[in-house]
Design a protein around this motif. Structure first.
Motif, PDB file in Angstrom:
ATOM      1  N   SER A 194      10.126-121.601  27.850  1.00  0.00           N
ATOM      2  CA  SER A 194       8.720-122.130  27.726  1.00  0.00           C
ATOM      3  C   SER A 194       8.341-121.864  26.341  1.00  0.00           C
ATOM      4  O   SER A 194       8.871-120.756  25.777  1.00  0.00           O
ATOM      5  N   THR A 195       7.545-122.805  25.933  1.00  0.00           N
ATOM      6  CA  THR A 195       7.168-122.829  24.614  1.00  0.00           C
ATOM      7  C   THR A 195       5.969-123.312  24.166  1.00  0.00           C
ATOM      8  O   THR A 195       5.345-124.131  24.758  1.00  0.00           O
ATOM      9  N   ALA A 196       5.138-123.031  22.887  1.00  0.00           N
ATOM     10  CA  ALA A 196       3.972-123.412  22.430  1.00  0.00           C
ATOM     11  C   ALA A 196       4.207-124.489  21.496  1.00  0.00           C
ATOM     12  O   ALA A 196       3.450-124.920  20.821  1.00  0.00           O
ATOM     13  N   TYR A 197       5.616-124.451  20.945  1.00  0.00           N
ATOM     14  CA  TYR A 197       5.862-125.288  19.871  1.00  0.00           C
ATOM     15  C   TYR A 197       6.508-126.428  20.320  1.00  0.00           C
ATOM     16  O   TYR A 197       7.571-126.497  20.893  1.00  0.00           O
ATOM     17  N   THR A 516      -2.434-116.676   7.646  1.00  0.00           N
ATOM     18  CA  THR A 516      -1.044-116.597   7.863  1.00  0.00           C
ATOM     19  C   THR A 516      -0.822-117.392   9.133  1.00  0.00           C
ATOM     20  O   THR A 516      -1.676-117.340   9.976  1.00  0.00           O
ATOM     21  N   THR A 517       0.290-118.083   9.028  1.00  0.00           N
ATOM     22  CA  THR A 517       0.706-118.793  10.210  1.00  0.00           C
ATOM     23  C   THR A 517       2.172-118.986  10.234  1.00  0.00           C
ATOM     24  O   THR A 517       2.744-119.020   9.319  1.00  0.00           O
ATOM     25  N   HIS A 518       2.829-119.182  11.271  1.00  0.00           N
ATOM     26  CA  HIS A 518       4.156-119.429  11.456  1.00  0.00           C
ATOM     27  C   HIS A 518       4.332-121.151  11.999  1.00  0.00           C
ATOM     28  O   HIS A 518       5.434-121.537  12.083  1.00  0.00           O
ATOM     29  N   PHE A 519       3.131-121.558  12.357  1.00  0.00           N
ATOM     30  CA  PHE A 519       3.350-123.163  12.730  1.00  0.00           C
ATOM     31  C   PHE A 519       3.203-123.798  11.361  1.00  0.00           C
ATOM     32  O   PHE A 519       2.099-123.571  10.620  1.00  0.00           O
TER      33      PHE A 519
END
Length: 575
Positions: A194-197, A516-519
């Motif tokens: 399951s992922t939001a990316y 800040t973000t990891h996307f």
């Protein structure tokens, strides 16, 4: 023998008779030896489906079989076959790495020589060998996910369920996690991820797309992506304000999605037309160029759901223009933070102009949140200084903080308070009183669609609405500077677009934003980025400049994620 490991037949699940079912009439399969992506907006039913497959919930209707075993009639056998890494509460943060492994080994009945062999293999597999005595709560996000994966693999499963394992994880750790999962496939383990990316979903063998408890699509990502072929464009050579141009483009009837991509814009249209959209909207737009570009799975996902947010931000419309004339609104001068002998931030310096989006990127544990907290006045630097419009956060913290809004990485909400109580509390903290306070609360409720949830506790909200409430609390007093620490971590692409619509609108009103973000797609919205690694700012540049720095014959068209990974690898090589 069937090639499908999991078969889901006419599955429904309800939690409350007065509410729509969480899942309704689901029919789906998970093939053997494959990675299947489970995607959908916040509240679509992804976690509920995983818990049903794991035999942790009973269906209200229909059935699920895992390797031929019914999840209700043969739940113990299903538990034996499945490894489950939940989205939350999988680890005990006050226990060490070794103690977490011991606990899960006891629960799974992994004893004696089998336990010793599993520890040797998994600690090497996850690179956690040097950290066995470290508390789980002190691990970086990526290391926590690796420990969670190790706990799920103590007894090799037939099916591994991963519920958003890469939320809050940097691109390097995400790549490591994917490499690890591909190794598991070679061992015959099947995976439901399951992922939001949605770039992760695109890398899966097949996907199950849920929305409002129903399956909208099941099959190969490439097949769904084909639906938007010829309808995706890049707009280049923009001389004017790209964010203002984007807002105008998103108001056009034929546009279903759009976003900033460095100096350019990326747009998805509803149908093929000639021309597909009107670019004669702004001064400076006359010379822009429109190019067709290969579609992504995310484009098809947004198209299937009917498109992203349209038009201008209602939050920005109610935000007064920032009047400060200061050229440098936010300034960090040699910020340093030490915890004993450990240097979390080492002489970090940067400045941010009025109406600029400035990004802090870096691996987990690099020092981003430490820098963030010092700039917000939540943590005193060991040396150096941080100022907001010339006000030193240590000398005049009250005056400086009155000018800022802060949305924390781990919700700055009070979970036991209702939505209304959180709004009242935070508006009071920001000195809003009487009619002004009531007006600010009413506006926030309207902008973020919070009216149905006013009497719900913050803890009971879905992730997307928690984030909406947190952003509402951070912006009620119309701050001149907004600090956003991973504001969209774990939320679905539709909610992410809603957030960035507001952020772009606020910048247009002169609000200065540090994020800040990891996307990496989100990082493209930044005007400039500071790449933080090992406590230092190793690169400060625009997204396009960072990509250009790693362009090579082997990497002719680098993404921002490629630049992130490559620049950190180069820094390690130099050291």
């Amino acid at each position: 023998m069937s090639e499908n490991l999991v078969e889901i037949r006419n599955l429904s699940r309800s939690f409350c008779p007065k509410l729509p079912p969480a899942l309704k009439e689901i029919n789906a399969v998970i093939p053997k030896g494959k990675i299947v992506g489970l995607v959908g907006p916040d509240g679509a039913g992804k976690t509920t489906l995983m818990r049903l497959i794991a035999a942790l919930l009973r269906p209200s209707k229909g059935s699920i079989s895992v390797a031929g075993h019914d999840t209700v009639e043969e739940s113990e056998m299903v538990h034996y076959l499945i490894g489950y890494m939940p989205q939350r509460f999988g680890l005990y943060e006050d226990l060490t790495v070794s103690q977490n492994l011991d606990l899960y080994s006891d629960l799974k009945g992994v004893l004696g020589d089998e336990r010793k062999a599993a520890y040797v293999k998994l600690l090497k597999f996850t690179s956690l060998e040097p950290f066995t005595d470290r508390l789980a709560g002190a691990l970086s996000g990526g290391m926590k996910q690796k420990l969670g994966l190790a706990c799920a693999l103590l007894k090799p499963p037939t099916l591994l369920l991963l519920d958003e394992p890469s939320v809050g994880v940097d691109p390097i750790s995400r790549r490591e996690l994917w490499n690890m999962v591909h190794e598991l496939l070679e061992e015959g383990i099947s995976v439901l991820w399951s992922t939001a990316y949605l770039d992760e979903a695109q890398a899966c063998d097949s996907v199950i797309l849920l929305n409002e408890g129903e399956v909208l699509y099941q099959g190969e990502p490439e097949e769904l992506t084909k639906r938007v072929k010829g309808r995706v464009f890049t707009i280049t050579n923009i001389a004017g304000n790209k964010r203002l141009l984007l807002a105008h483009i998103l108001s056009q009837e034929n546009v279903i999605d759009g976003g900033v991509q460095g100096r350019d814009l990326r747009v998805v249209v509803r149908e093929e037309r000639d021309p597909p959209l009107d670019l004669n909207l702004l001064e400076g737009a006359a010379h822009v160029e429109l190019h067709t570009t290969p579609p992504r799975f995310e484009d098809a996902f947004i198209d299937l759901l009917g498109g992203g947010p349209r038009g201008a931000s209602s939050l920005a419309a109610l935000t007064p223009e920032v009047s400060t004339q200061s050229e440098r609104v936010v300034v960090a001068e040699k910020l340093t933070k030490k915890f004993g002998s450990f240097v979390a931030a080492d002489q970090i310096s940067f400045s941010i102009k009025k109406g600029e989006i400035f990004g802090l990127l870096g691996p987990n544990g690099a020092g981003k949140s430490t820098t963030f907290k010092m700039m917000c006045g939540l943590s005193a630097p060991t040396s150096g200084s941080g100022t907001i419009n010339g006000l030193d956060l240590q000398v005049a913290p009250g005056k400086a903080r009155a000018r800022i809004g802060y949305m924390a990485q781990k919700f700055s909400l009070y979970g036991s308070l209702t939505v209304r109580q959180n709004l009242e509390f935070f508006s009071g903290i920001y000195n809003l009183k009487g009619g002004r306070q009531r007006e600010a609360i009413e506006q926030s409720v309207e902008i973020f669609n919070l009216k149905p949830f006013l009497n719900f506790s913050a803890d009971s909200l879905s992730l997307g609405f928690k984030q909406r409430l947190a952003l509402a609390c951070a912006t009620m007093h119309h701050p001149e500077v907004l600090f956003l620490d991973e504001p969209t971590s774990g939320v679905d692409p539709i909610t992410r677009r809603e957030f960035w619509n507001h952020i772009n609108g606020l910048v247009g009103r002169g609000v200065t934003i540090m994020v800040t973000t990891h996307f990496m797609d989100e990082a493209e919205y930044c005007d400039r980025i500071a790449l933080i690694y090992r406590g230092r700012a190793i690169n400060i540049a625009t997204p396009d400049e960072l990509k250009e720095r790693v362009r090579s014959q082997d990497l002719p068209s680098p993404t921002l994620e490629d630049a992130f990974v490559k620049l950190i690898e180069e820094y390690d090589t130099q050291k």
